[in-house]
Design an enzyme around this catalytic site. Structure first.
Site, short mmCIF file in Angstrom:
data_model
loop_
_atom_site.label_atom_id
_atom_site.label_comp_id
_atom_site.label_asym_id
_atom_site.label_seq_id
_atom_site.Cartn_x
_atom_site.Cartn_y
_atom_site.Cartn_z
N SER A 140 37.17 4.12 -25.07
CA SER A 140 37.58 4.55 -25.63
C SER A 140 37.23 3.78 -26.80
CB SER A 140 39.14 4.10 -25.89
OG SER A 140 38.73 4.35 -27.09
N TYR A 153 46.71 -0.88 -26.03
CA TYR A 153 45.26 0.57 -25.23
C TYR A 153 44.08 -0.16 -25.48
CZ TYR A 153 43.41 4.80 -26.12
OH TYR A 153 42.61 6.16 -25.15
#
Length: 265
Positions: A140, A153
């Site tokens: 990501s 995350y």
């Protein structure tokens, strides 16, 4: 590649689902893994309607043994050419809860990090015996710089980035390509619930096309959108206090961990 065989985890939703549909052709075998039986069956039917040969597995990527056994069995039927570790969940914080609860943090690490490792390990074992193959890990843009709204995350995705970079040189010498996929914000069921800003967001179908194009060229890094990627890379070169101030703006709140497959960035 004629007769290509593709393994995708997190295939019942979001980017994983879009990738399954992107790769669904009469020449393709698809091995699709997900946890939601209904959505997984729906994706399989859509892919089969496009002519693809599909086998599904309702498996939690945290179950290393079950996933390894299933991947080995499928590879024994038709050798896997490309394995994409796409399953993931996201956690977030708010002004009322300034840090990820320990349980939420561990859940994210278990799925996003160890789930990815559990996916590619058995695939790599077979690929290394053959001396060819391709594995892709979905990281990501949040892995480039820790986001105050989702530190767990960001941590998991940063680890994915480092892992992909670390294994890539040695596996290249063995004839196996490693691609790191670093998307920005993508329209998925989970992202629909985010109240944080989502600049330059793209649809899941558009993301799948970008990823497919990069994987077809065996690119080591597939990061998009480029402007957001470049901006975050630049941010890592600036003083930490500036990045902290810029990313920790009032009103940037997101929901706490929800176990759904794939999100972003």
């Amino acid at each position: 590649m004629s007769g290509r065989t593709v393994l995708i985890t997190g295939a019942s939703s979001g980017i994983g689902r879009a990738l399954a549909l992107e790769y669904a052709t009469p020449e393709t075998h698809l091995f699709l893994v997900g946890r939601d039986a209904v959505r997984l069956s729906d994706v399989a039917e859509l892919c089969q309607a496009r002519g693809a040969m599909v086998v599904t597995g309702r498996i939690d990527v945290r179950d290393r043994v079950a996933l390894a056994d299933w991947v080995a069995a499928r590879d024994g039927e038709v050798p896997i050419d490309l394995a994409i570790a796409c399953a993931g969940i996201v956690s977030g914080t708010s002004a009322q809860r300034p840090l990820d609860p320990g349980e939420a943090m561990r859940a994210v690490l278990a799925v996003d990090l160890m789930g990815a490792v559990n996916t590619i390990e058995p695939a790599l074992e077979a690929m290394r015996r053959r001396g060819r193959g391709h594995v892709a890990l979905v990281g990501s843009l949040a892995g480039l710089r820790g986001f105050p709204s989702s530190p767990a995350y960001s941590m998991a995705k940063a680890a994915i980035h480092a892992y992909a970079e670390g294994i890539r040189p040695a596996l290249k010498r063995e004839g196996i390509a490693v691609s790191l996929i670093a998307p920005g914000f993508v329209t998925t069921p989970l992202n629909a619930e985010l109240v944080a800003p989502q600049p330059l967001k793209v649809t899941a179908a558009r993301a799948a096309r970008i990823i497919r194009s990069g994987l077809d060229r065996r690119k080591p890094v597939i990061a998009f959108p480029f402007i957001l990627y470049a901006g975050l890379r630049l941010l890592t070169l600036l003083p930490a206090r500036f990045g902290d101030w810029l990313l920790d703006r009032p009103g940037v709140d997101v929901p706490l961990t929800q176990e759904r497959e794939r999100s972003g960035p």
